[in-house]
Motif scaffolding. Structure first.
Motif, PDB file in Angstrom:
ATOM      1  N   ALA A   1       7.174  61.235 -17.522  1.00 30.20           N
ATOM      2  CA  ALA A   1       6.033  61.933 -16.921  1.00 30.20           C
ATOM      3  C   ALA A   1       5.168  62.674 -17.941  1.00 30.20           C
ATOM      4  O   ALA A   1       4.030  63.017 -17.647  1.00 30.20           O
ATOM      5  CB  ALA A   1       6.524  62.912 -15.860  1.00 30.20           C
ATOM      6  N   ASP A   2       5.682  62.901 -19.132  1.00 30.62           N
ATOM      7  CA  ASP A   2       4.935  63.646 -20.141  1.00 30.62           C
ATOM      8  C   ASP A   2       4.066  62.696 -20.969  1.00 30.62           C
ATOM      9  O   ASP A   2       4.561  61.673 -21.450  1.00 30.62           O
ATOM     10  CB  ASP A   2       5.912  64.384 -21.054  1.00 30.62           C
ATOM     11  CG  ASP A   2       5.202  65.239 -22.068  1.00 30.62           C
ATOM     12  OD1 ASP A   2       4.889  66.393 -21.744  1.00 30.62           O
ATOM     13  OD2 ASP A   2       4.935  64.735 -23.181  1.00 30.62           O
ATOM     14  N   PRO A   3       2.783  63.021 -21.169  1.00 28.97           N
ATOM     15  CA  PRO A   3       1.889  62.130 -21.922  1.00 28.97           C
ATOM     16  C   PRO A   3       2.346  61.855 -23.366  1.00 28.97           C
ATOM     17  O   PRO A   3       2.249  60.724 -23.830  1.00 28.97           O
ATOM     18  CB  PRO A   3       0.544  62.859 -21.912  1.00 28.97           C
ATOM     19  CG  PRO A   3       0.608  63.774 -20.743  1.00 28.97           C
ATOM     20  CD  PRO A   3       2.057  64.157 -20.592  1.00 28.97           C
ATOM     21  N   LEU A   4       2.872  62.871 -24.053  1.00 26.29           N
ATOM     22  CA  LEU A   4       3.327  62.642 -25.426  1.00 26.29           C
ATOM     23  C   LEU A   4       4.550  61.731 -25.445  1.00 26.29           C
ATOM     24  O   LEU A   4       4.653  60.837 -26.290  1.00 26.29           O
ATOM     25  CB  LEU A   4       3.629  63.965 -26.144  1.00 26.29           C
ATOM     26  CG  LEU A   4       4.130  63.839 -27.586  1.00 26.29           C
ATOM     27  CD1 LEU A   4       3.159  63.038 -28.462  1.00 26.29           C
ATOM     28  CD2 LEU A   4       4.386  65.214 -28.183  1.00 26.29           C
ATOM     29  N   ARG A   5       5.456  61.930 -24.489  1.00 22.09           N
ATOM     30  CA  ARG A   5       6.630  61.050 -24.437  1.00 22.09           C
ATOM     31  C   ARG A   5       6.226  59.617 -24.107  1.00 22.09           C
ATOM     32  O   ARG A   5       6.791  58.668 -24.660  1.00 22.09           O
ATOM     33  CB  ARG A   5       7.657  61.597 -23.444  1.00 22.09           C
ATOM     34  CG  ARG A   5       8.335  62.859 -23.976  1.00 22.09           C
ATOM     35  CD  ARG A   5       9.570  63.230 -23.201  1.00 22.09           C
ATOM     36  NE  ARG A   5       9.326  63.720 -21.870  1.00 22.09           N
ATOM     37  CZ  ARG A   5       9.175  64.995 -21.542  1.00 22.09           C
ATOM     38  NH1 ARG A   5       9.242  65.932 -22.474  1.00 22.09           N
ATOM     39  NH2 ARG A   5       8.982  65.345 -20.297  1.00 22.09           N
TER      40      ARG A   5
ATOM     41  N   THR B   1       5.391  54.110 -26.070  1.00 18.75           N
ATOM     42  CA  THR B   1       4.464  53.026 -26.404  1.00 18.75           C
ATOM     43  C   THR B   1       4.591  52.648 -27.876  1.00 18.75           C
ATOM     44  O   THR B   1       4.654  51.460 -28.217  1.00 18.75           O
ATOM     45  CB  THR B   1       3.020  53.438 -26.068  1.00 18.75           C
ATOM     46  OG1 THR B   1       2.948  53.737 -24.677  1.00 18.75           O
ATOM     47  CG2 THR B   1       2.030  52.341 -26.402  1.00 18.75           C
ATOM     48  N   LEU B   2       4.647  53.637 -28.753  1.00 19.83           N
ATOM     49  CA  LEU B   2       4.784  53.366 -30.185  1.00 19.83           C
ATOM     50  C   LEU B   2       6.116  52.686 -30.490  1.00 19.83           C
ATOM     51  O   LEU B   2       6.174  51.732 -31.275  1.00 19.83           O
ATOM     52  CB  LEU B   2       4.658  54.663 -30.980  1.00 19.83           C
ATOM     53  CG  LEU B   2       3.269  55.301 -31.005  1.00 19.83           C
ATOM     54  CD1 LEU B   2       3.340  56.726 -31.538  1.00 19.83           C
ATOM     55  CD2 LEU B   2       2.314  54.451 -31.833  1.00 19.83           C
TER      56      LEU B   2
ATOM     57  N   THR C   1       1.089  60.437 -33.883  1.00 18.84           N
ATOM     58  CA  THR C   1       0.726  61.254 -32.714  1.00 18.84           C
ATOM     59  C   THR C   1      -0.039  62.528 -33.069  1.00 18.84           C
ATOM     60  O   THR C   1      -0.741  63.069 -32.225  1.00 18.84           O
ATOM     61  CB  THR C   1       1.988  61.681 -31.929  1.00 18.84           C
ATOM     62  OG1 THR C   1       2.785  62.524 -32.767  1.00 18.84           O
ATOM     63  CG2 THR C   1       2.782  60.468 -31.465  1.00 18.84           C
ATOM     64  N   GLY C   2       0.156  63.012 -34.298  1.00 20.53           N
ATOM     65  CA  GLY C   2      -0.451  64.285 -34.674  1.00 20.53           C
ATOM     66  C   GLY C   2       0.323  65.489 -34.157  1.00 20.53           C
ATOM     67  O   GLY C   2      -0.087  66.627 -34.359  1.00 20.53           O
TER      68      GLY C   2
END
Length: 103
Positions: A14-18, A23-24, A39-40
């Motif tokens: 559910a977390d955008p960074l995760r 994806t990476l 990701t920065g």
């Protein structure tokens, strides 16, 4: 009926960074240094997110010298995708048959 969707997996995704990390990692195994570059995000933040992904069973680790490489566990996503496909199929059947529970 599909009821075995793991809430820890859903919370992890559910977390955008995760999701960006997932994806990476779908393309190649990466270490934290690579993930920071891509990701920065800060290293400590990434480490916390990677811990959540590992605990949810979505990511594996492989020590390599002084680095740890992270890779996506495709079987974890395959099972989740199958469960969502079954839910979509059941919803299609219910919509086509216009199933409604009377009040």
């Amino acid at each position: 009926m599909v009821t075995s969707v793991d809430s820890d997996v859903l919370k992890a995704l559910a977390d955008p960074l995760r999701m960006q990390i997932i994806t990476l990692l779908s393309r190649e195994a990466l270490c934290t240094t690579h993930l920071v570059e891509e990701t920065g995000a800060r290293q400590t933040n990434l480490s916390n997110h990677l811990k959540i992904l590992r605990e949810a069973g979505l990511v594996d680790t492989e020590p390599c010298g002084r680095f740890t490489y992270y890779s996506l566990r495709p079987e974890a996503l395959t099972g989740l995708a199958a469960e969502f496909a079954a839910l979509a199929s059941a919803a299609r059947l219910a919509a086509d048959a216009n199933f409604k529970r009377s009040c």
